[in-house]
Design an enzyme around this catalytic site. Sequence first.
Site, mmCIF file in Angstrom:
data_model
loop_
_atom_site.group_PDB
_atom_site.id
_atom_site.type_symbol
_atom_site.label_atom_id
_atom_site.label_comp_id
_atom_site.label_asym_id
_atom_site.label_seq_id
_atom_site.Cartn_x
_atom_site.Cartn_y
_atom_site.Cartn_z
ATOM 1 N N ASN A 194 -6.364 0.386 -7.436
ATOM 2 C CA ASN A 194 -6.404 -0.604 -6.373
ATOM 3 C C ASN A 194 -6.721 -1.934 -7.050
ATOM 4 O OD1 ASN A 194 -6.369 -1.521 -3.668
ATOM 5 N ND2 ASN A 194 -8.609 -1.599 -3.703
ATOM 6 N N ARG B 283 -5.992 6.872 -8.784
ATOM 7 C CA ARG B 283 -5.089 5.847 -8.288
ATOM 8 C C ARG B 283 -5.661 4.491 -8.675
ATOM 9 N NH1 ARG B 283 -6.844 3.312 -3.334
ATOM 10 N NH2 ARG B 283 -4.719 2.688 -2.892
ATOM 11 N N TYR C 138 -6.840 -10.113 3.646
ATOM 12 C CA TYR C 138 -7.845 -9.059 3.478
ATOM 13 C C TYR C 138 -8.472 -9.121 2.092
ATOM 14 C CZ TYR C 138 -9.853 -4.430 2.864
ATOM 15 O OH TYR C 138 -10.701 -3.399 2.577
ATOM 16 N N LYS C 139 -7.659 -9.407 1.084
ATOM 17 C CA LYS C 139 -8.163 -9.457 -0.280
ATOM 18 C C LYS C 139 -8.862 -10.784 -0.584
ATOM 19 C CE LYS C 139 -4.686 -6.164 -1.985
ATOM 20 N NZ LYS C 139 -5.458 -5.075 -2.617
ATOM 21 N N HIS D 242 -12.624 3.105 6.292
ATOM 22 C CA HIS D 242 -11.366 2.404 6.005
ATOM 23 C C HIS D 242 -10.890 1.528 7.167
ATOM 24 C CE1 HIS D 242 -10.358 5.251 2.529
ATOM 25 N NE2 HIS D 242 -10.277 4.041 2.030
ATOM 26 N N TYR E 247 0.839 -1.191 0.000
ATOM 27 C CA TYR E 247 0.000 0.000 0.000
ATOM 28 C C TYR E 247 0.879 1.248 0.000
ATOM 29 C CZ TYR E 247 -3.997 -2.888 1.518
ATOM 30 O OH TYR E 247 -5.003 -3.806 1.615
ATOM 31 N N GLU F 292 -9.280 -1.771 -9.914
ATOM 32 C CA GLU F 292 -10.149 -0.601 -9.817
ATOM 33 C C GLU F 292 -9.370 0.649 -10.208
ATOM 34 O OE1 GLU F 292 -12.773 -2.221 -5.997
ATOM 35 O OE2 GLU F 292 -11.277 -0.642 -5.709
#
Lengths: 327, 355
Positions: B225, B223, B316-317, B193, B37, B265
Amino acid sequence: MSAAPQKAKPGGQQIPVVVSAVVPLNDLVTRFEFQCRDGGAFPPFSGGAHTVVEMKDGDLTRLNPYSLMSDPADSSTYAISVRREDGGRGGSLFMHQRVKQGDEMMISYPVNLFSLDLRAKKHIFFAGGIGITPFMAMIAQLERSNGNWELHYACRTESLGTYVDVLSYKYPNKVHIYYDDQNQAIPLEDLLDGQPLGTNAYVCGPKGMIDWVHAAASAAGWPDAQVHSEEFLKPEPGREFEVRLCKSGKTITVGENESLLEAIERAGVEAPFLCRGGACGQCETDVVKADGEFVHRDHWLDDDQHASGEKIMPCVSRFLGTLELDR
Amino acid sequence: MTIQFNDETFRDDYSFYNSDWAIKRFPFPFHEDSYMYAVNMEQHRGGPEGSVYEKRFDVDEHYVSEMRDRAMVLADDPLRCQSLPHMTLAGWDLLELIMVSKSEDYPDLFELHRDGNQWRWVNKPLGIDDTFTFLDETTLPYGPMEYITRQTQGDFCVLDQRDDMLWMDAGMVTTQADWSLDFDIGMNFFEWHAPVPLAHEKGIFKRALKFLLNIQQGAPARRLNWTMTVNPLLDTSPENYHIWGIQKTTLTPENIGSKQHLRVELQTFFRLPRSNALVFPIRCYLCSFQDLMTMPKWGRRLHRVVRDLPVELATYKGFIDNRPMMLDYLSQFDDGLPTSPGVWPDQETEPPLQK
Ligand code: HEM
Ligand code: FES
């Protein structure tokens, strides 16, 4: 990501304009109206927004923020009203003495650091002197959406009551005027008491007035988030000091009458900025070494950051001694 | 160029596919062989011709089918689109931004004719030709945000800006990577978040928020993601986890190349002029592993990124369980050669697979 890296232009996008009217309003205040040089429409904006006007004064480029005071729904014209500051650093004098109808200038896209809370059931405005300008645009915006508002406006004298005539004529029941020389004062405590739940207060004027409204509102139990203010700081003169710019390998001297940001720009070093008034945070700069004393004047860094000596906002803050910056 | 719109589905039989054109312009998100990140924002002022970065709102071959899928999601669950009462003005701002952008960027597909507040909007791919009064809600079949986002690919969060904070006070969210508008509505930037690992500790969100609060009219930002999705599903929402969560267990060494998709994204940020709100469009692009492997550089790199990704992020993903199988598959496409910097496939200069 590195799809197509582009560098942001310091100060953001600009619009080429022509001065379409210069209208003196009283001894101190003049309105300047702009149209797009290409004859097109201006971007819409929200009440409370300002624009940064670029003035080419010989070798010097001055950049001063002014609230947009025209009707946000009118995309053909932007207008600002400028009060002449005889003891100031020259921006307002330049506008008053040198800018004429037909001149070509550059102004920034609108930036809003003082916007309406659109959830509010009612908006109550407190203006002092030239602090009336952002409210002109806010009022036009609220009138269009049937918003509930009232204005309390303190002026020095009747002859210096900028826009008192139009405001009182158009909105006789919502506009309340107070003249200092007639010993009239805004009955602040009474006004803050007994407003409907969900009312938001906004103040724009001299620093003393802003502090007064915040203190009174807080004493009357208003949540901080419902009291909004805007004060553009102007860079203040100070003692000359020396700064080393590490990244660009330059050493510069900040003159008595210029800001640190202006001195950096004069040296040909690009530095980010937006408001040039200590409010937006864009110019935040890392301090590498400091030998002396900071004169922090911004509203952006918090007290801890000020005390840490690790950051400075060069648009308004200065230093006594010698400084080394990451720029 | 004129776009040939695919007739395809993102559910049931999953007939979604990418043409060669779509694969080549896929926004591969890794500019180096590892990923962490970062505050990876840049200006959104165009990009190379034909790339997804070129236009303000990219329209591609999936447009018509994606809009059909959105309509189905909304029919089942109207709460995917919500707008708190004070956000209507921001909805008009968004409608104007999209109509102006699309009619300027794709004049052969979209037309906007304005006469004062009397507007006529022509959307040829969707067969729409509507006349309405700008800022008058009664003249549209839906609220302004819903009206225009039923015609625009990607999810939309519309954030109110107050007290130096962003608030999720409106949105159209039907193609999300496992989060819920109905849950997040009214929350602030730090609250929504909260589930993200590691980034808070690194101070990423504090810096990102400062950046966002300062986004100015006329100076949008963007950006990327990414995450992983089994089957080309647009709607991977918590509300429907019972439907798609289980599909993650259907992956086999035989079908992984076609079933496993990299989901990227393209997130953009625009200041809205009348409301001073911020809009955050989240545009989702899907590409199967086997299609990605047609670009040798992407094959080498994806293997290394997935292999070295911290456990927290893979968890998390949502692909920690499938990671070993992914690596078995991807390692076939990694010959250990170095990769060129940057996200582009560099087809002309990168050597073919040496295995
Ligand atoms: C205002 C605009 C933004 C909105 C509305 C938004 C919204 C979200 C949401 C809803 C999630 C999912 C959280 C969950 O698990 O429930 C998320 C994840 C995340 N956001 Fe944002 N976000 C915004 C801007 C940013 C920015 C500017 C950054 C910059 C660093 C960022 C970094 C992330 C990261 C790293 C994740 C985790 C994503 C993953 O690993 O898949 N967000 N965001
Ligand atoms: S330029 Fe806005 S704080 Fe310095």
